[in-house]
Structures are given as structure tokens and as C-alpha cells.
Design an enzyme around this catalytic site. Structure first.
Site, PDB file in Angstrom:
ATOM      1  CB  ILE A 216      -0.915   0.009   1.236  1.00  0.00           C
ATOM      2  CG1 ILE A 216      -1.787  -1.247   1.260  1.00  0.00           C
ATOM      3  CG2 ILE A 216      -1.782   1.266   1.255  1.00  0.00           C
ATOM      4  CD1 ILE A 216      -2.575  -1.423   2.538  1.00  0.00           C
ATOM      5  CG  HIS A 217       3.304   4.169  -2.865  1.00  0.00           C
ATOM      6  ND1 HIS A 217       4.570   4.068  -2.312  1.00  0.00           N
ATOM      7  CD2 HIS A 217       3.291   5.315  -3.603  1.00  0.00           C
ATOM      8  CE1 HIS A 217       5.287   5.099  -2.720  1.00  0.00           C
ATOM      9  NE2 HIS A 217       4.525   5.870  -3.498  1.00  0.00           N
ATOM     10  N   PRO A 218       1.569   5.493  -0.293  1.00  0.00           N
ATOM     11  CG  PRO A 218       2.214   7.710   0.125  1.00  0.00           C
ATOM     12  CD  PRO A 218       1.065   6.883  -0.387  1.00  0.00           C
TER      13      PRO A 218
END
Length: 530
Positions: free
Chosen positions: A504-506
Site C-alpha cells: 500500500i503506497h505510500p
């Protein structure tokens, strides 16, 4: 007779099917589960009483008037709950005093808003009020919700007594309430000990008992602690020293040997280094030798600590307003007056099913030998034991791969599985692979703080298809990140499972899906960019 804790006028039985001693996490969990699973004829007694600390008695000239050790045990009253709240207060302070301006917030002084100054009494009052709300909920659960039979509410099954229990013989207990002078004798077919632990104060340090406090006291101090010395390097010691510094108080840690014994030492020292960067002073290889009132104690309220540097044998002195010992805990077992197999520290030796050397006596939680001393462990162990005792289950408690988090400031530390030292000892250095990364979460970028100080480590077993046998993380939100990893480790995840997972970014957590640098390679683990 209506004794302390009993809220109805029914006579207290003289004999019980189960007696549970200790109303902390394990004892509460066990008692409620026993009530839920047992027959309507079953009678259960929950005993819970704890003597006040030396500090509490000093403040009241040794009198017990008003003393009440509330249901919930160490975690709720003087442990996990108040600690996490005070840690969060320190995090809020850092956001206000350091980060806020970089995110466009001015200090607000002109408008009379927050200036970043902390008020100790407000924090303590609010923390204690929240604890009381939890105490009330636990008391309601054992005096009302779980006290009566599910099918016939007129039948009382669970009796809660706020009294001390002491064995007269293997099945008989003498109950006393030191505040009221009440004494009663009861007996039980099966007895479960969940008495937990209590902080040690060394008796060989003059002045320690008279002038020092422990973690039983720090969360309810009436006055702000001021300049504080924390003696010890356990997680309790480091958590306390770090949140006090975060709240604006000068704090020091006196450490005899290594920090966080039993934890991964690479991570432990990263925690210490972070605390040093925030201004916590570490007196390494030092021990206290004497504590006394300072020459100006009447005006300053300070105490003089004489301590020895073990590397030079030199003795030094320094004054502190508050001195807190966090040098380990002992099981509250000698007070029970029962002959069981125990280790040298008084912890009870149990079998895989939590049975002691006497077959009708069981023990769970922090009072047992060589098991993880954590609230969720005691809760789970209590539920499983109740299921087995009522013949509603056979599952044993699994004490392996238990996740935990240390709430230090500025970097928290979360882990699950083996430390690197344990992995090497168990499998040999050639059969493990250690993946590491040093990086900066996006939240730190604008304020330019703690560059590449967030640390992640995954330890794998090469001969088992790189099964993940250890996870370690030093950074923000360590508990939240580690909890998810614990599920993967419990399920037997391999490094390939981590690599094939989309991050899962950021987030700081996504690094677990990107780890590629091994210690063995010798390459730098520091990252650039996000």
C-alpha cells in the site's frame, strides 16, 4: 455475609467448584469463560486484591483508607493502557513542537491557541478517568453480565470478592480485607492462579524503598515528575523515559548492561540511539549505590543519587526530582503460602496445559515460568484453560510467534518470531538469511527529521523455502504494522509470499514487500526516495 466486591445480599458459598485468584487480564478472561461454559450448578469465585505501593502509602502516612486495587490488573491500572496514552501525548507534542510548522501550521500563539506547553495534571486526570471507566466495565461484567446463569438469571454462578487469598491447605483459602479487618475461609475443588507480577525495588540500595517509585506510581503522580532518573533498561524503563522526555521533562536511563534483554539487539540499540537523539541521557554500565534527600530537598523536592560507573569503579552523584526503578518484576506468589514447583524468581513451573505440580491447581499469565508476559497471551490462555476445564475444548495455548510492540519515543519497536541472535543460535548463521532496510516514511519528509532511521528486518530459514521466522520493525506505528505480520508468520508465510504481495503506497509498511538487501551481501540498506 456481604464481602468486598459482592454487590448482592446472597450468602457467599463456603465451597466453590473453581476459585480464580487474580482479577487481571487472565483471571477475568478465565472467570467469564468458566461462567459461560459451565453448568448452572457451578460456583466460581474470583478473588482480586493488590497491596498498595510504597509511594501510595508514603503519601497517606501508611494508612489504607481509600485504597482500592481496581479490576483489570497491571495492564489496565498501571501498565499498557496508561503507558500508551502517555506515549501518544508525547507524539502529539512532537507534532506540535516540531512537525506542525513544516505542514503549514503556525504556532497559534497570537490567537491564544496551543503553544506546545504540556500540563501534567490534565494528562494524569484524564488518563485516570479513562482507567476508571474500564474498571467499571470489568466490575459490571463479573457482578452482573457473567455473574448469573444464562438460562436461569436467578442462579448466581460467579462471585467477585475484593479480598486477599492465602492458602491454609491445598484446597482451602483464608480471605482477608486489610482495610476492614474482614476474614473468611473458603475452599475450592479447582484453583487457578493468575496473580501476575509486581515491580522490584532492590533492598540493597539504601534509600530506594523510601524515596524511589516504580511503574505502579508514575501514571498517577499528583505533581509533575520533573527531572527523572529511570533505573533499568527493560521496555518499561525505556518507554517511561522516552515519553517523559517527549512531554518536556529531562530524563535519564541508568543501564547496567544491555537494553531490552531478550529482544533483537540491533533493533534495541536503534531504539536507544533514537532516544539519545531526542535528548534522553544514558548512564551506561552504571548502578545505583545510595539514594538520599538532597541538601536542598525542602525547597527543591529533589533527591541525590549516588551511582557507580562499573567500567571505572568511580562513584558519581546527581540530583533528580523523581527516581523510578524498572529492574524487573517478581511473581506475586510468595504471598499465597502454597508449596508449588517454582523457579528462583518465584514464577510457577507449569506443564503444557498450565497445570502446576499440584494437579488441581493451574496457573496462567505473568506468574508462570518462561512464558511471554503479555496481556493478550494471558487472555487467550485463560479462555483456552476454561474450555478445557469444562470439557468444551482441548486446544493448548501456543506461546510461539507472539507479536509485541514497545512504545518508545521517537521510534516504536514491533517484533514477531525469533530475534537474529535466537535464529543464529537455533539454526546456525549459514541457514538463515537476514533482509534489512533503512528508510524514511513520507510523513518525515517535509520536516526533514529522522532521515533513514526507520528500520525493517525479516529473518528467513533458507532450508525451509525461506520461511519467515522473524520480523522486526523500528519506526512509527510499530504495533499496527506488526499485528498484520503476525498473522502471516503464524500461517507459515515465506519470503516469496511477502515479495508477491502488493504494498500500500505510500506507507512505512509496504517496505516488507520490497526487501531485497541481505546482511550477507554487505550492500548498503539505506534507501533514497519513496
Amino acid at each position: 455475609m456481604n464481602l468486598g466486591g459482592a454487590t448482592n445480599k446472597q450468602e457467599i458459598p463456603a465451597h466453590f467448584d473453581y476459585i480464580v485468584i487474580g482479577g487481571g487480564s487472565g483471571g477475568l478472561s478465565l472467570s467469564k469463560q468458566l461462567s459461560s461454559l459451565s453448568s448452572k450448578e457451578t460456583r466460581i469465585c474470583l478473588l482480586d486484591y493488590r497491596d498498595p505501593s510504597s509511594q501510595w502509602l508514603r503519601e497517606r502516612n501508611g494508612k489504607l483508607n481509600g485504597w482500592m486495587w481496581q479490576l483489570g490488573g497491571t495492564c489496565v491500572n498501571v501498565g499498557c493502557i496508561p503507558k500508551k496514552l502517555m506515549h501518544n501525548s508525547a507524539l502529539i507534542g512532537e507534532g506540535i513542537n516540531h512537525d506542525a510548522e513544516y505542514f503549514g501550521w503556525n504556532d497559534g500563539k497570537q490567537e491564544g491557541k496551543l503553544s506546545g506547553k504540556h500540563d501534567w495534571k490534565t494528562l494524569v486526570a484524564n488518563v485516570q478517568q479513562y482507567i476508571k471507566s474500564l474498571n467499571f466495565g470489568y466490575r459490571t461484567s463479573v457482578t452482573q453480565t457473567y455473574a448469573f446463569d444464562n438460562e436461569d438469571p436467578s442462579l448466581k454462578k460467579l462471585y467477585y470478592l475484593n479480598m486477599k487469598g492465602r492458602f491454609v491447605d491445598d484446597h482451602t483459602l483464608e480471605l482477608t480485607d486489610p482495610r476492614k479487618g474482614i476474614t473468611k475461609t473458603i475452599s475450592g475443588k479447582v484453583i487457578i492462579l493468575s496473580v501476575g507480577g509486581t515491580p522490584n525495588i532492590p533492598q540493597d540500595v539504601p534509600g530506594a524503598t523510601e524515596y524511589a517509585i516504580t511503574s505502579d506510581d508514575i501514571f498517577s503522580l499528583k505533581e509533575e515528575p520533573g527531572k527523572t532518573l529511570v533505573i533499568g533498561a527493560s521496555y518499561i524503563a525505556l518507554e517511561t523515559a522516552s515519553f517523559l522526555k517527549g512531554l518536556g521533562y529531562e530524563s535519564s536511563v541508568m543501564m547496567r548492561s544491555i537494553p531490552l534483554r531478550g529482544f533483537d539487539q540491533e533493533c534495541a540499540w536503534k531504539v536507544v540511539d533514537g532516544m539519545k537523539e531526542r535528548g534522553v541521557k544514558f548512564l551506561e554500565q552504571c548502578i545505583p549505590v545510595k539514594i538520599e534527600k538532597s541538601s536542598d530537598h525542602e525547597t527543591t523536592g529533589e533527591y541525590t543519587v549516588h551511582y557507580k560507573d562499573l567500567s571505572t569503579q568511580q562513584v558519581y552523584t546527581e540530583n533528580y526530582k523523581t527516581i523510578m526503578f524498572a529492574v524487573g518484576r517478581r511473581a506475586v506468589t510468595k504471598e499465597l503460602n502454597i508449596d508449588l514447583d517454582m523457579d528462583e524468581s518465584g514464577k510457577i513451573i507449569v506443564s503444557d496445559n498450565e497445570q502446576t505440580s499440584k494437579k488441581h491447581i493451574y496457573a496462567i499469565g505473568d506468574c508462570i515460568n518462561k512464558k511471554t508476559e503479555l496481556t493478550p497471551v494471558a487472555i487467550r490462555a485463560g479462555k483456552l484453560l476454561a474450555s478445557r476445564l469444562t470439557n468444551k475444548g482441548t486446544e493448548l495455548m501456543d506461546y510461539d510467534n507472539v507479536p509485541t510492540s514497545i512504545f518508545t519515543h521517537p521510534y516504536e519497536y514491533g517484533c514477531c518470531g525469533l530475534s537474529e541472535e535466537e535464529a543464529v543460535q537455533r539454526y546456525g548463521e549459514d541457514d538463515i538469511e537476514v533482509y534489512i532496510s533503512l528508510y524514511s516514511p513520507i510523513e518525515h519528509q517535509l520536516s526533514h527529521r529522522d532521515t533513514n532511521k526507520t528500520f525493517m528486518k525479516i529473518i528467513t530459514l533458507k532450508s525451509a523455502n525461506e520461511k519467515v521466522i522473524g520480523f522486526h520493525y523500528v519506526g512509527a506505528n510499530a504495533g499496527e504494522i506488526t499485528q498484520g505480520i503476525a498473522v502471516a508468520i503464524k500461517a507459515g508465510a515465506t519470503k516469496e509470499h511477502f515479495d508477491n504481495t502488493i504494498g500500500i503506497h505510500p506507507t512505512a509498511a509496504e517496505e516488507m514487500t520490497l526487501l531485497s538487501i541481505t546482511k550477507r551481501s554487505g550492500n548498503s540498506a539505506e534507501k533514497d526516495g519513496c
